[in-house]
Design an enzyme around this catalytic site. Structure first.
Site, PDB file in Angstrom:
ATOM      1  N   ASP A  12       0.866  -1.183   0.000  1.00  0.00           N
ATOM      2  CA  ASP A  12       0.000   0.000   0.000  1.00  0.00           C
ATOM      3  C   ASP A  12       0.905   1.237   0.000  1.00  0.00           C
ATOM      4  O   ASP A  12       1.579   1.518   1.000  1.00  0.00           O
ATOM      5  CB  ASP A  12      -0.882  -0.053   1.260  1.00  0.00           C
ATOM      6  CG  ASP A  12      -1.906   1.071   1.329  1.00  0.00           C
ATOM      7  OD1 ASP A  12      -1.684   2.115   0.673  1.00  0.00           O
ATOM      8  OD2 ASP A  12      -2.904   0.903   2.061  1.00  0.00           O
ATOM      9  N   HIS A  13       0.884   1.943  -1.105  1.00  0.00           N
ATOM     10  CA  HIS A  13       1.828   3.050  -1.244  1.00  0.00           C
ATOM     11  C   HIS A  13       1.482   4.241  -0.343  1.00  0.00           C
ATOM     12  O   HIS A  13       2.275   5.160  -0.171  1.00  0.00           O
ATOM     13  CB  HIS A  13       1.879   3.490  -2.717  1.00  0.00           C
ATOM     14  CG  HIS A  13       3.182   4.101  -3.120  1.00  0.00           C
ATOM     15  ND1 HIS A  13       4.157   4.455  -2.211  1.00  0.00           N
ATOM     16  CD2 HIS A  13       3.685   4.414  -4.336  1.00  0.00           C
ATOM     17  CE1 HIS A  13       5.195   4.973  -2.853  1.00  0.00           C
ATOM     18  NE2 HIS A  13       4.936   4.957  -4.136  1.00  0.00           N
TER      19      HIS A  13
END
Ligand code: CAO
Length: 480
Positions: free
Chosen positions: A449-450
């Protein structure tokens, strides 16, 4: 009474020691047509809420209980007018004298299921916790499995009990929403986040109608669309095609797990900015070590596959990089860092992917980890995983190594923030000290999850993991 119909009484089934249980919702009205297993009323004890399901199909003749009332085992809930023809549905209790046209209870009915006695067992349906299935490495099924199917929802093959519970929307809030099991099931099937639904029932309880009204509102553009609604909520719709015009086709219903997994996968996919970091681990020494230990493990009834080593490696990497063991707070303003290490793994089953969890993996050595991997995989394939087996995951591994492939982009099992995809190890020529040498190389695909993890950190994580797998002797250390 019409000769073609009969009256069926549905009573409160055996509730063990519970008496005078509160009726917190009445879900049907006279004149309504219902299916077997349709929830009729919701009851609430101090410990759980539960629905009383209908034992037959028919039209509601009379509702004998009211919201706010109290009932005990055997109390009459609803009288139904049902078709007289055909076999009486299992568990349906014909109404005493009123139903002279009723066929007798089936000869095979167990003692205690005679006319007027409660027959359908209630399954206490405590609010489900999160749990998981995956497709391409994403979450899946739910513990709602035990709840009766709400009328009007498509029947599934029933081969696999619906038990998937999966972190998807606001799972934390979902599990705390004030709603009965059948309402939760409906919400999951429609991909509705219950934390966003306003309850209009008794003491603010969320009803079926509230969930349906919420979906209608979203479809009409009143709010962001549920993740499962194709083409809604600003997403462009895919074209609808009549495939039959081009050749013969067959329609195959989705399994129950697939129906639950779909919206979850979609929710993860559209809510989380995914990036996938690819890497490779040299597991030549690990394989040599595994070959040495394999027989000892087998003698103890354990199948020692590379996955057990990978689980141990991931635990070490999570200890080193705690951000990978976190989740975003629902407010989005902070991170919740877990201090425990529960590792989920995607398991392929005939009915879809589920994600059993190895709990407290930090305290389990390679053999215990392998044993649990085997036991949980077996349970998964037999549809026997309990909700607890699938809850509490921190980080997920999706291994396709036993099948093949060189890389893939797994979908994060939300609300986790990363998932490791593992492909098949293969012998490759590696250039070392001026020569090519054959080494066994394991492909790794880490989706993250950036919003939580930066690319540099992800590359550090996979580099660390690759080194840890290469130094395999550290993975087989005894756990104090
Ligand atoms: N490279 C090479 N061989 C591998 C390997 C890898 N990465 N991983 C496993 N193998 C080998 C095993 O060693 C075993 O061979 P041996 O019997 O000779 O030792 C064989 O492949 C089969 O292993 P397995 O699949 O039975 O066992 P596992 O522990 O590797 O996996 C499980 C267990 C439950 C993960 C697996 O059965 C499964 O369901 N995999 C599919 C998961 C899936 O579909 N994920 C996709 C989701 S999308 O992200």
């Amino acid at each position: 009474m019409n000769a073609a119909t009969r009256l069926v009484e549905v009573r409160v089934p055996d509730m063990g020691n519970f008496k005078d249980v509160a009726v917190i919702d009445v879900l049907v009205k006279p004149g309504e047509t219902i299916e077997p297993e349709a929830p009729l009323v919701t009851l609430e004890t101090e410990k759980a809420t539960m629905d009383v399901p209908s034992t037959a199909s028919g039209v509601v003749e009379k509702v004998h209980v009211a919201k706010g009332g109290r009932v005990s085992t055997g109390d009459l809930v609803v009288t139904l007018r049902a078709e007289a023809e055909g076999a009486q549905p299992a568990g349906a209790a014909p109404s005493g004298g009123a139903s002279s046209a009723s066929p007798a209870a089936p000869a095979a009915a167990p003692a205690g299921q005679a006319a007027g006695r409660p027959t359908a067992p209630i399954q206490a349906a405590t609010p489900p916790g999160p749990q998981a299935t995956m497709s391409s490495g994403a979450p899946a099924a739910t513990t709602e499995a035990q709840a009766p199917r709400p009328s009007g929802l498509a029947k599934t093959d029933g081969a696999t009990p619906l038990r998937a519970d999966f972190p998807l929307l606001n799972e934390h809030g979902f599990s705390r929403a004030y709603a009965g099991p059948s309402v939760r099931l409906l919400a999951r099937e429609l991909g509705v986040d219950l934390t966003r639904v306003k309850g209009t029932g008794f003491k603010g309880r969320i009803t079926h109608d509230d969930v349906k009204a919420f979906v209608k509102k979203m479809l009409s553009g009143g709010a962001a669309a549920p993740a499962s609604t194709p083409g809604a909520g600003g997403l462009p719709a895919v074209p609808v095609v009549d495939f039959a015009q081009f050749g013969p086709v067959e329609s195959k219903p989705l399994t129950r797990i697939q129906k639950i997994a779909g919206p979850r996968l979609h929710a993860s996919w559209v809510n989380i900015p995914h990036v996938t970091q690819f890497d490779e681990a040299d597991i030549t020494d690990l394989e040599a070590l595994r070959a040495k230990l394999k027989q000892t493990a087998q003698d103890a009834g354990i199948k020692l596959t590379p996955l057990a080593f990978i689980v141990r490696g991931c635990v070490k990497a999570l200890q080193q990089f705690p951000l990978f063991n976190s989740s975003l707070d629902p407010s989005g303003a902070s991170l919740i860092l877990r201090k425990y290490f529960n590792i989920g793994f995607a398991a392929d089953t005939p009915n879809g992917l589920v994600v059993p969890v190895i709990h407290d993996a930090v305290h389990k050595d390679i053999y215990r980890t392998a044993r649990e991997l085997g036991e949980l995989s077996e349970k998964a394939r037999g549809g026997k995983l309990s909700p607890a087996d699938m809850q509490g995951g921190c980080f997920t591994i999706s291994s396709l190594g036993g099948i093949g492939g060189t890389a893939f982009t797994p979908i994060i099992n939300a609300p986790e923030v990363a998932i490791l995809g593992v492909s098949r190890a293969a012998m490759r020529p590696v250039y070392r000290d001026g020569n090519f040498v054959p080494r066994l190389i394991l492909p790794l695909s880490l989706s993250y999850d950036h919003r939580v993890i930066d690319g540099a950190l992800a590359a550090r994580f996979t580099t660390f993991l690759a080194q840890t797998l290469a130094n395999s002797h550290e993975l087989v250390e005894a756990i104090p």
